[in-house]
Structures are given as C-alpha cells and as structure tokens.
Design a protein around this motif. Structure first.
Motif, PDB file in Angstrom:
ATOM      1  N   ALA A 887       0.837  -1.170   0.045  1.00 17.12           N
ATOM      2  CA  ALA A 887       0.143   0.179  -0.150  1.00 17.12           C
ATOM      3  C   ALA A 887       0.789   1.318  -0.021  1.00 17.12           C
ATOM      4  O   ALA A 887       0.353   2.481  -0.231  1.00 17.12           O
ATOM      5  CB  ALA A 887      -0.860  -0.068   1.198  1.00 17.12           C
ATOM      6  N   VAL A 888       2.067   0.959   0.540  1.00 10.44           N
ATOM      7  CA  VAL A 888       2.903   2.310   0.657  1.00 10.44           C
ATOM      8  C   VAL A 888       3.137   3.196  -0.854  1.00 10.44           C
ATOM      9  O   VAL A 888       2.624   4.391  -0.747  1.00 10.44           O
ATOM     10  CB  VAL A 888       4.274   1.971   0.921  1.00 10.44           C
ATOM     11  CG1 VAL A 888       5.240   3.360   1.122  1.00 10.44           C
ATOM     12  CG2 VAL A 888       4.372   1.330   2.424  1.00 10.44           C
ATOM     13  N   ALA A 889       3.522   2.367  -1.774  1.00 15.88           N
ATOM     14  CA  ALA A 889       3.724   3.088  -3.166  1.00 15.88           C
ATOM     15  C   ALA A 889       2.233   3.732  -3.754  1.00 15.88           C
ATOM     16  O   ALA A 889       2.411   4.875  -4.108  1.00 15.88           O
ATOM     17  CB  ALA A 889       4.241   2.225  -4.283  1.00 15.88           C
ATOM     18  N   PRO A 890       1.172   2.982  -3.398  1.00 18.96           N
ATOM     19  CA  PRO A 890      -0.108   3.796  -4.099  1.00 18.96           C
ATOM     20  C   PRO A 890      -0.228   4.893  -3.227  1.00 18.96           C
ATOM     21  O   PRO A 890      -0.840   6.096  -3.555  1.00 18.96           O
ATOM     22  CB  PRO A 890      -1.331   2.778  -3.842  1.00 18.96           C
ATOM     23  CG  PRO A 890      -0.374   1.545  -4.007  1.00 18.96           C
ATOM     24  CD  PRO A 890       0.765   1.652  -3.320  1.00 18.96           C
ATOM     25  N   LEU A 891      -0.061   4.981  -1.665  1.00 17.67           N
ATOM     26  CA  LEU A 891      -0.380   5.845  -0.797  1.00 17.67           C
ATOM     27  C   LEU A 891       0.568   7.180  -1.122  1.00 17.67           C
ATOM     28  O   LEU A 891       0.004   8.177  -1.420  1.00 17.67           O
ATOM     29  CB  LEU A 891      -0.307   5.679   0.546  1.00 17.67           C
ATOM     30  CG  LEU A 891      -1.329   4.626   1.219  1.00 17.67           C
ATOM     31  CD1 LEU A 891      -0.690   4.097   2.629  1.00 17.67           C
ATOM     32  CD2 LEU A 891      -2.443   5.433   1.388  1.00 17.67           C
ATOM     33  N   VAL A 892       1.939   6.813  -1.427  1.00 16.24           N
ATOM     34  CA  VAL A 892       2.833   8.147  -1.903  1.00 16.24           C
ATOM     35  C   VAL A 892       2.181   8.576  -3.359  1.00 16.24           C
ATOM     36  O   VAL A 892       2.360  10.008  -3.369  1.00 16.24           O
ATOM     37  CB  VAL A 892       3.863   7.533  -2.020  1.00 16.24           C
ATOM     38  CG1 VAL A 892       4.963   8.597  -2.616  1.00 16.24           C
ATOM     39  CG2 VAL A 892       4.522   6.863  -0.739  1.00 16.24           C
ATOM     40  N   ARG A 893       1.727   7.964  -4.230  1.00 11.65           N
ATOM     41  CA  ARG A 893       1.318   8.507  -5.490  1.00 11.65           C
ATOM     42  C   ARG A 893      -0.035   9.415  -5.184  1.00 11.65           C
ATOM     43  O   ARG A 893      -0.187  10.359  -5.899  1.00 11.65           O
ATOM     44  CB  ARG A 893       0.820   7.421  -6.458  1.00 11.65           C
ATOM     45  CG  ARG A 893       2.092   6.742  -7.173  1.00 11.65           C
ATOM     46  CD  ARG A 893       1.642   5.709  -8.255  1.00 11.65           C
ATOM     47  NE  ARG A 893       1.293   4.577  -8.007  1.00 11.65           N
ATOM     48  CZ  ARG A 893       1.839   3.376  -7.638  1.00 11.65           C
ATOM     49  NH1 ARG A 893       3.203   3.570  -7.497  1.00 11.65           N
ATOM     50  NH2 ARG A 893       1.322   2.405  -7.483  1.00 11.65           N
ATOM     51  N   VAL A 894      -0.790   9.082  -4.365  1.00 10.95           N
ATOM     52  CA  VAL A 894      -1.837   9.839  -3.831  1.00 10.95           C
ATOM     53  C   VAL A 894      -1.312  11.299  -3.461  1.00 10.95           C
ATOM     54  O   VAL A 894      -2.073  12.399  -3.696  1.00 10.95           O
ATOM     55  CB  VAL A 894      -2.861   9.155  -2.932  1.00 10.95           C
ATOM     56  CG1 VAL A 894      -3.960  10.316  -2.359  1.00 10.95           C
ATOM     57  CG2 VAL A 894      -3.517   8.087  -3.464  1.00 10.95           C
ATOM     58  N   LEU A 895      -0.117  11.286  -2.843  1.00 16.84           N
ATOM     59  CA  LEU A 895       0.296  12.428  -2.414  1.00 16.84           C
ATOM     60  C   LEU A 895       0.787  13.412  -3.569  1.00 16.84           C
ATOM     61  O   LEU A 895       0.395  14.922  -3.507  1.00 16.84           O
ATOM     62  CB  LEU A 895       1.470  12.170  -1.536  1.00 16.84           C
ATOM     63  CG  LEU A 895       1.574  11.480  -0.218  1.00 16.84           C
ATOM     64  CD1 LEU A 895       2.833  11.333   0.272  1.00 16.84           C
ATOM     65  CD2 LEU A 895       0.371  11.854   0.758  1.00 16.84           C
ATOM     66  N   ALA A 902      -7.668  14.014   0.088  1.00 14.85           N
ATOM     67  CA  ALA A 902      -6.964  12.621  -0.084  1.00 14.85           C
ATOM     68  C   ALA A 902      -5.499  12.794   0.206  1.00 14.85           C
ATOM     69  O   ALA A 902      -4.960  11.674   0.514  1.00 14.85           O
ATOM     70  CB  ALA A 902      -7.229  12.588  -1.659  1.00 14.85           C
ATOM     71  N   CYS A 903      -4.875  13.770  -0.045  1.00 15.78           N
ATOM     72  CA  CYS A 903      -3.288  13.807   0.141  1.00 15.78           C
ATOM     73  C   CYS A 903      -3.269  13.938   1.886  1.00 15.78           C
ATOM     74  O   CYS A 903      -2.298  13.145   2.158  1.00 15.78           O
ATOM     75  CB  CYS A 903      -2.802  15.162  -0.075  1.00 15.78           C
ATOM     76  SG  CYS A 903      -2.842  15.414  -1.888  1.00 15.78           S
ATOM     77  N   GLU A 904      -4.188  14.561   2.429  1.00 12.35           N
ATOM     78  CA  GLU A 904      -3.948  14.317   4.078  1.00 12.35           C
ATOM     79  C   GLU A 904      -4.357  12.957   4.677  1.00 12.35           C
ATOM     80  O   GLU A 904      -3.488  12.364   5.455  1.00 12.35           O
ATOM     81  CB  GLU A 904      -5.118  15.363   4.465  1.00 12.35           C
ATOM     82  CG  GLU A 904      -5.036  15.460   6.306  1.00 12.35           C
ATOM     83  CD  GLU A 904      -6.132  16.527   6.595  1.00 12.35           C
ATOM     84  OE1 GLU A 904      -6.630  16.191   7.751  1.00 12.35           O
ATOM     85  OE2 GLU A 904      -6.677  17.376   5.740  1.00 12.35           O
ATOM     86  N   ALA A 905      -5.259  12.315   4.096  1.00 12.14           N
ATOM     87  CA  ALA A 905      -5.767  10.911   4.368  1.00 12.14           C
ATOM     88  C   ALA A 905      -4.666  10.024   4.167  1.00 12.14           C
ATOM     89  O   ALA A 905      -4.155   8.904   4.898  1.00 12.14           O
ATOM     90  CB  ALA A 905      -6.993  10.545   3.717  1.00 12.14           C
ATOM     91  N   SER A 906      -3.879  10.359   2.863  1.00 12.85           N
ATOM     92  CA  SER A 906      -2.936   9.179   2.494  1.00 12.85           C
ATOM     93  C   SER A 906      -1.461   9.416   3.447  1.00 12.85           C
ATOM     94  O   SER A 906      -0.976   8.640   3.743  1.00 12.85           O
ATOM     95  CB  SER A 906      -2.619   9.265   0.988  1.00 12.85           C
ATOM     96  OG  SER A 906      -3.645   9.152   0.279  1.00 12.85           O
ATOM     97  N   LEU A 907      -1.356  10.792   3.688  1.00 10.36           N
ATOM     98  CA  LEU A 907      -0.136  11.091   4.714  1.00 10.36           C
ATOM     99  C   LEU A 907      -0.487  10.530   6.115  1.00 10.36           C
ATOM    100  O   LEU A 907       0.330   9.952   6.749  1.00 10.36           O
ATOM    101  CB  LEU A 907      -0.189  12.685   4.934  1.00 10.36           C
ATOM    102  CG  LEU A 907       1.137  13.243   5.677  1.00 10.36           C
ATOM    103  CD1 LEU A 907       2.198  12.699   5.047  1.00 10.36           C
ATOM    104  CD2 LEU A 907       1.264  14.839   5.647  1.00 10.36           C
TER     105      LEU A 907
END
Length: 1007
Positions: A887-895, A902-907
């Motif tokens: 999940a790390v890479a997809p979460l970083v791509r959302v940033l 969306a950025c805040e939730a992923s961070l």
C-alpha cells in the motif's frame, strides 16, 4: 308630401302658402339626411333652407296683404322649394352610380336653386311689413350668404369623374383600372365591394341609361354608355361564364388566320404600325412621337405633301386608332387560340418559345391575360410543371402567377385542375430560383379561399415554407412568411407550422383565440417533440402568460392541456428558471395541493412540472441571483407532507423535487426544513415501500439528509429494521442509483457502534465488499457507489474494535482499498486511505514475534525475516500491515494529487509507519518511497491542516541525523516561510526545526 299641394301662391292666401312652404322645407331637410352622393352639398343647401324657416314664420304672423312684390317672392320660393324637393327625391331614389356620374349637374342645380331663393327673399317688401330690426338683418345676411354660396362635388367624387373621363378619353380597356375605379365608386356611394352588390348597382345604372333614352336625352345616354363600356371591364360587371360566352362568340366570328395590317395603319415616317396616330394640319396621319420628333428637328413641312404645317395642331385620329386596336385584338385572339397545341410538343425549344410568347402577351395588357384564361391554358400549364426541364417549369410558374394575379377566375380554374397545388408545391423543394417562383405563385393563390385551404393540406408544404421563411434570399423569405400568415387561418395549419418549429401563429392563437383554439394550441405544445432550443424560443415568444392564464382560470380540460404544455417546456433549465421568476410555481402548487377538483393525472402533470422547475434551480450559475422554487417554509412543509396523501406517481415526483432542491443554492435551508418537519421518519418508512420508483427516490433523499444531518434525529428514527431494509436494497435492487444511495446512507450514518453492529448482524459486510469487487475499475457510472461503499467500509475499521477490523480484513477489504488508491475518485482515495490508516494503527501490536533460534546455528534453518517496520511476522489479514499489502507506493502516489483531503488521508496512513518506536525503520521505508520530498512540498500547501501534519512529521524525521543532513537544505525555505506566515503553533515548531538545522539560534524570538 306637403309640397304636392302647393301649386300656386295666387290660388290660396299667402299665409297658408307660407305655412306649407315651411312644412315643405322641414321635410326636405329631413330627407336630405338620407342622401349618399353629394351629401355635403345637400347638407349645406338644407342648412340654408332651415335658416329661412324662422323668417317665414315671422312673416306669417304679419298682415302681408296682397303686395305684388311679396306674392312674387312667395311664388319663387314655392317653385324653387318644389324643385329642390324633386331633386332630393331623385337623390334618394335614383341609382347611386348614376347620381355620382351626374354629381356636377346636381351641384349646379343646388347652386341655381340657392341663388333663386336668395333672389326671392330679396323681393320681400321688408319696410312695409313692420318686421323687427333683427329679422330684417337676418334676411339680409341670408340673402348675401346664399347669393355668394358655391357648391362643389366632394374631392373623392371629383377624382372619380376625372378618372372616368380619362379612361374614356384614352380608351382604357385595362381590367385593373376598371376594378380600381369601381372600388372607388363603391366607397363613394356606400356600396359593398362584393361582386353581387356591385353588379346590382351596375344593372340599375344601365336601367337609368334606358330611362335617359326614353326621355330622348341622347347626349346623356351616349355618355353613360361610354361609362358602362369602361366599367364593364371590371370583374364584378359580369360573371366568368358571361365573359366566356361573349369571348367565344366574338372569336368564332374572326376566322383562323391573322390579317396583315392595312396600309393606312403604317406611319409614313417610321414605316411601323401606329400606336397613337395623330392628324396634322395637312390632313395626313403620323405616329405622334415620330411627327413630334420631325418638328423638334426643325422641319415645318409635311413629310408627304411638303406643305407648310401648323406645328401646334396635332389632332388624335381616334377612328384610325380604334381600327388599329381592333385589328391587333383580332390577331391576338387568333394567335392565343392557335398556340395551345404547341405547349404539348416534345421539342423543348418549341415549348420554351411558345411560353416566351405567352409571357410577353400576358405582360402587354390585362385583356390578353383574360383571353389566355378563357382559352383554358391553365390545365396545360399545370401539366408542364411536371417537365424535366427546369427552364420550362420556371417560365410556366411565371405565367401562372401573372394569370393568378389577374383574376379570381384564374384561381378558380386552377383549383379545378387535379393535383395542381401539389405540382406547384413540388417546386418548393427544387433550386432556389424555382423555389422563389413557386412561393410567389402560392402566395398569390393563397388569397383565394378555396385554394388557401388546399395549399395547407399538401403534405410537406408547410415544412418547406417554414424552411424558406429563414432563407438568405430576402424576397423568398418574406413571401414564405406572408404565405404562412395567410395559411394560419386554419388551426390545423397552425399546428403543422408549430411542428415545423414556426411558432408565431400558434402563440397568437394561444393568446387571442377562442377557448377551443387555445386548448388545441396548448395540447399541440404539450405533444410536440421539441429541441431545447425550440423550447427556449417558445418561452421567449411569451407563451408562458397565456398558459398560466389557462392554468388559473380554465376548466379542468384547459388546465390539463396547459399544465402538459408547461411540463414539456419546463424540462429546459433556462425555461424552468424563467417560469419560476414569472410566477408559475403558485398556480402549479395550487393544482397539486389545494385544488379539490384536480384529477390524479392533473396532479401528476403538475408534480412533474414542479419537479422540472426544481431541477432547473440546480443549474444556476454562481454569478446569478439565486432563484428559489419554494418561497416559504409553509410551502416546503405542505409539499413534503403531501407525500403521505397521494399515489406513487406523484410521490415519486415530489421526492425528485426535493432531491433537486437539496442540490440547489437553497439546499441547506431545504434540508434544515425537511429535517425539522420529520422528513427522516417518513423517508425511513418509504425505504420499505413496494413501489421501486418511490423507494429509490426516498432512499436518495434520505441519503442527502443524513449527510451531515442532525445526529440526535437520525438516532431517534433509524433503527435495526431500517438498517436491514437498506442492506436488502443493496443486495437485491437492480437500480444502481438506489443501491448507491442506500450505501450512502450507511456511509453517512453517525459512527456509533450500534449501527455497525446492526450492519454486521444483517451480514452487510460481505455484501458491501462484493459490491466493490463487482464494480469495474474507472467506471464513472459506478463512482458514487464505490465512494459510498468505501465510506461504509470505514465503519468496520475503527482501531478500538479489533474484532470488526479482523472480520473486514478476512473479507478481503485491504487489497480492495489498495486497488482503489490507484483508480478511485479523490473521495474514494480519501476514504480508502482513512481505512488503511486505521488498520495500520493496530499493525505493530498484531505483528507476530519472530521465535529465537535454538540449538546450533550451523544445523538450524535460516532465520526468518521479519517486517522492516514492525519487526515481527506480518500478514495482510492478520496484522493489516501496509508493507505486506503493497500500500505504501499507492499511498505516496496519492500525495502527488491536487485534492488536499485525499493527500491528508494518505499522509495520515503513511505516518502510522513512524509512530512510537518505529521512527527509524519507518522513515527508511518512507524515504525509499520518496515520501519525504512530498512532505517538504506540503509545507507550502494552501491547506493549513496538510501543512501542520507535514511539519510535525518532518520535525520527527529530522531528529534522525541522516535525514536531517540529507533533506535539511531543501526544507529550509518552506520552513522559513512558515515562520513568517504560519499560525502560532506552526511558527514555533518551524523555528524549532530550523534551530535543529542550525539556521536559527536557540534564543530566537520565534520560540
């Protein structure tokens, strides 16, 4: 009359004669009111007579004796009043046309009578009659006025006489001249212009001519014969059948061969047949223009006799001119009669030549047109419209228009030809020149009632005319519009025009027509399939006022037709807003809520229209002044409450109305009002409704109200049964919007454990997960369903309810959430990241410890590798590890995306990897995924929340020397900026980080 007994002033006493004259004058004055011709002159004459009456009455009071002078005066008065009486009787009884033609003579007789009466008054011996000074002065004034009186025919009457004299002098045989002259005569004498009325007047006029002959007044008879000859050229003078008999009688007597002109017909100068022959002083005849040029060139001798001429003398040779015209008429008749067979020729050139000759003959004079009509050319010409040759068709259309314009007889003959109008209409679909000629002909024909009806019935005609009405050719466009106007006499034609998107006649009928026509027009609007452009055009054409009038004041059928029309027009948002502004809502709500006689179908139509109006409020631009559908809280409450009092169709429309209103600028107020009037309680009940159309809209509105709704009211009315109903809808409904709305309700319900437990009891979790599995990636039609389903999943991911998390993980939720980070909407990604963050909070505690190795290392198995962050054994379903779930890479791509939520939730999800003792290992993972660069970028984000979270994370990561050294330089400027622009806490923390980096002194004022 009284004057019939007034015979001689000498045979009866003077006083009796005076009394009888007074009575006679009063009768003459009364009869003068009925005179139509010369009425102004007769009125003036009558006024003079009435002025005499008081004088005569005063005389009658005196002892007049036997004065010779007085007796002479009375004798003259008696005679002239008797003559005036006779004249007035003639003016009342004789033919009006005859009176008009004699108006100058009548005026002269009135003037002479006035003079004689004045003379008679002057003979009265005033001095001997002991009359008062006033009477004597009055008699003097009357005598003076009557002596100087001048009578003239009216201007209009003089103009008519001048036209008659001119027509006779010029031997004018032009039919239009005669028609115009007869029309002027009819107006002057007060006769209808109907053919029957005019013909009756002309026949009576002929009778007056016979009377003149009987009186042996030959001069008058000859003059009247000339007038009759002129007027008989008019259409009203004789019927088409009479003209036809007269024509063929004459034509058959002429033979079949044209005659050569006589030698005397030629002008000696031009050697051409003369048109206006004139005789010189030498007795020789020449063409007027030729001899005038001869004189203007300085010649004074006769071209033939060489004798000296008096250049001032040129006498029209009327006899010769008449002979030439008769010879021309004879040859033209024979030519016209012989040409018709040539139109049937198979040689295109011969047909065209014949048509050219016909056109030339038509344009020469009206009489030729009449003969062509009487020779029955029209069927042959109509037949030529089927020719393949465009030139033949065009020439034929020109000739037909000339003939149609000539007389109604031509139009009537054309009406009797089979498929005549159809043949002309076909030309409307051809090239522009032919179309122009065809529409000009049809316009002329439309002035004849019988043909006007036929034109509108030809299939496709009105559609072609509507197309032409917007043509680039201005003349063709004007003709088409005028023709459409002529055809709009028929309601069905108006309907056809409207269906062809020509609305002007329909709007006129709807506004000013009788009730049944208004009903037809409203029904037409209701049933037409209109484009949005044409719906907007209708509303701009002021259709709304008449329709609302029918809604408010018409009978029940009128209301139905008008509401259906409004329903059709209101589907365009621009129209809907205009209808709201112009007061359409009130009458519609009255029909829906208050009108006791409204039928179910009428209520349904009104409800649908109100729904359209509500939908229009959603499309308002932010720059516009907001338009509200429901102006008062009372209307809002009444409309929603009506849901419980009506059938499913109206229920559906009311629910759709409120769904739209909740999306409008006034949506917040509408939601507040609905919640306050117990709408949620009603919607909860409707979630169990058997009618899918009602239930789906109720669920949608319920979803809207639950979002950020009053938690206490929701908890009060939403129970386990409602939850079960929502789960059932998600599981079984085939309506995707309904499923998405039900999922939205679950997503937006307050996050209290009781709701989540009821969902688990209803086995909602696998159903929600399956809905996500079945949703295709990047399917925009299911984006709302996915968003709401991911929102619903959040309920099962609270860190404090580990058992719920485990059930969710076992159901395969985590891999789905990771996938959604790649292709979901911004809201989906935000909600997925929130759930992953919640799972990750428990990962450290769930990571299984790696057992210590026992025995000799050389004989034991290789050591097991633990999780880089959590240290122990991790698995997706047991420890919810983000690394294991990839999940790390997809979460970083959302940033890298633009949506701050969306950025805040992923961070937040990524920062769970550096919580507590995991700082070193977690930071390594974040660095490898390029997360730290994004955090530094967030320090300059416009979102304060994102700034603050990134700042706190960097402060922790920079505690590690390697990261401080590697990233400190790039973070300096954003951190300095935060010390200037950030809020109090961020300024202080930024300064602390900068001090840690050695940029600020520990004693800086920022701390």
């Amino acid at each position: 009359m009284v004057l019939d007994v007034v015979t001689s002033a000498s045979s009866v006493p003077a006083s009796d004669v005076l009394s009888q004259i007074v009575e006679a004058i009063l009768e003459v004055a009364l009869a003068a009111n009925d005179v139509l011709v010369n009425k102004e002159s007769v009125k003036d004459f009558s006024t003079y007579l009435k002025r005499i009456v008081p004088v005569l009455k005063e005389l009658n009071k005196k002892d007049v004796g036997n004065s010779e002078s007085l007796n002479n005066a009375i004798e003259i008065l008696n005679r002239e009043i008797k003559a005036a009486n006779q004249l007035i009787i003639e003016c009342c009884k004789k033919n009006k046309v005859y009176q008009l033609m004699n108006c100058r003579a009548i005026v002269k007789r009135l003037e002479d009578a006035t003079r004689e009466i004045s003379h008679a008054l002057s003979l009265i011996p005033l001095a001997s009659l002991d009359l008062s000074t006033g009477i004597i002065e009055e008699i003097g004034k009357i005598c003076e006025n009557m002596q100087r009186a001048e009578f003239r025919a009216a201007v209009a009457e003089e103009e008519i006489l001048e036209k008659v004299e001119s027509g006779i002098k010029d031997r004018n045989v032009d039919r239009s001249y005669a028609n115009h002259l007869l029309s002027l005569i009819a107006d002057a004498v007060g006769v209808s212009t109907e053919r029957s009325a005019l013909k009756k007047e002309l026949n009576e006029f002929k009778g007056e001519i016979e009377n003149a002959r009987l009186r042996k007044d030959q001069a008058e008879a000859i003059q009247m014969d000339q007038i009759i000859a002129l007027l008989e050229r008019a259409d009203a003078a004789s019927s088409p059948r009479e003209k036809e008999i007269k024509y063929f009688s004459k034509r058959k007597s002429l033979g079949n061969q044209p005659l050569e002109p006589l030698q005397s017909f030629y002008c000696p100068i031009t050697r051409d047949v003369m048109v206006d022959p004139v005789e010189t002083s030498s007795g020789q005849t020449f063409e007027r223009t030729a001899i005038e040029k001869w004189f203007s060139d300085g010649n004074k001798l006769c071209p033939l006799t060489m004798t000296i001429l008096d250049t001032s003398i040129l006498r029209p040779n009327k006899t010769l001119r008449q002979s030439i015209e008769e010879w021309k008429d004879r040859n033209t008749m024979i030519t016209i009669a012989s040409m018709k067979p040539k139109l049937m020729s198979e040689e295109v050139g011969e047909v065209l030549h014949c048509l050219e000759e016909l056109q030339e003959l038509c344009q020469q004079r009206d009489l030729n047109q009449e003969w062509i009509i009487l020779e029955n050319y029209i069927p042959s010409l109509i037949n030529l419209l089927g020719s393949k040759e465009r030139d033949i068709r065009n020439r034929t259309l020109v000739i037909l228009r000339i003939l149609a314009k000539y007389s109604d007889d031509a139009k009537e003959r054309l009406a009797k030809v089979d498929n005549a109008i159809e043949s002309i209409v076909r030309s409307l679909g051809r090239r522009i020149e032919e179309r122009k000629l065809a529409v000009a002909l049809l316009l002329e024909l439309s002035r004849y009632d019988m043909l006007r009806d036929c034109i509108g019935k030809v299939q496709g005609c009105i559609l072609l005319l509507v197309t032409m009405s917007s043509s680039d050719d201005s003349q063709a466009s004007r003709d088409a519009q005028e023709l459409l106007e002529n055809l709009s006499f028929c309601d069905q034609n108006v309907v056809q025009m409207a269906k062809a998107n020509y609305f002007k006649p329909l709007l006129q009928r709807l506004s000013t027509g009788p009730e049944d026509v208004k009903m037809l027009m409203a029904t037409t609007i209701a049933e037409m399939e209109l484009t949005d452009h044409h719906k907007a055009s209708l509303l701009e054409g002021e259709v709304l006022g008449p329709l609302l009038q029918l809604v408010s004041h018409g009978d029940i059928q009128m209301k139905k037709g008008a509401v259906r029309a409004l329903q059709n027009l209101s589907s365009v948002p621009k129209n809907g807003l205009k209808m709201i502004k112009e007061g359409a809502v009130g009458p519609l709500l009255d029909l829906l809520l208050r009108h006791s006689s409204s039928s179910s179908s009428l209520r349904e139509q009104a409800a649908t229209t109100v729904m359209h109006l509500a939908e229009s409020t959603v499309s308002q631009e932010s720059s516009q002044t907001p338009v509200s559908l429901l102006e008062s809280n009372e209307d809002t409450i009444m409309l929603f409450s009506f849901i419980n009092l009506t059938g499913p169709d109206v229920q559906q429309r009311i629910l759709q109305t409120f769904n739209a209103l909740c999306q409008s600028p006034s949506g917040r107020n509408i939601k507040t009002m609905l919640i306050q009037c117990s709408a949620i309680q009603i919607l909860v009940q409707l979630c169990e409704n058997d009618k899918q159309i009602v239930r789906s809209n109720a669920v949608k509105l319920f979803c809207c109200l639950v979002d950020n709704g009053d938690e206490a009211i929701i908890l009060e009315h939403v129970g386990q049964k409602c939850i079960e109903s929502l789960v059932k809808i998600i599981q079984s409904s085939e309506n995707e919007e309904e499923v998405a709305s039900a999922m939205g309700i679950i997503s937006n319900l307050p996050e209290v454990p009781q709701f989540t437990q009821w969902l688990l009891d209803a086995k909602a979790l696998p159903i929600i997960v399956n809905s996500l599995k079945n949703s295709k990636q990047n399917d925009p039609n299911k984006s709302q369903l996915v968003e709401n389903a991911v929102g619903a999943i959040r309920r099962f991911t609270f860190p404090t309810y580990l058992e719920w998390q485990k059930r969710a993980a076992e159901a395969g939720v985590i891999p789905i959430l990771v996938q959604l980070l790649e292709y979901g909407t911004s809201l989906t990604k935000k909600r997925a990241a929130i759930s992953l963050a919640r799972f990750s909070e428990n990962s450290l505690g769930l990571s299984r410890l790696i057992p210590k190795r026992q025995g000799f290392w050389c004989f034991s198995a290789p050591p097991e590798t633990g999780c880089r962050v959590h240290g122990g054994f991790c698995a997706v379903e047991t420890s919810f590890c983000l690394l294991e779930a990839d999940a790390v890479a997809p979460l970083v791509r959302v940033l890298a995306e633009s949506d701050p939520g969306a950025c805040e939730a992923s961070l937040d999800a990524l920062l769970t990897l550096i919580e507590g003792t995991k700082l070193q290992s977690g930071s390594k993972v974040l660095e490898e995924a390029n997360t730290i660069d994004h955090m530094i970028r967030f320090l300059s984000s416009p979102s304060p929340r994102l700034q603050e979270k990134a700042l706190h994370a960097i402060e922790r990561i920079f505690r590690l020397p390697e990261f401080k050294q590697k990233y400190g330089q790039s973070a300096q400027m954003p951190l300095v900026d935060l010390t200037q622009r950030g809020n109090g806490s961020m300024k202080s923390l930024s300064a602390r980080v900068l001090a840690h980096l050695g940029v600020l002194h520990d004693q800086s004022s920022y701390f």
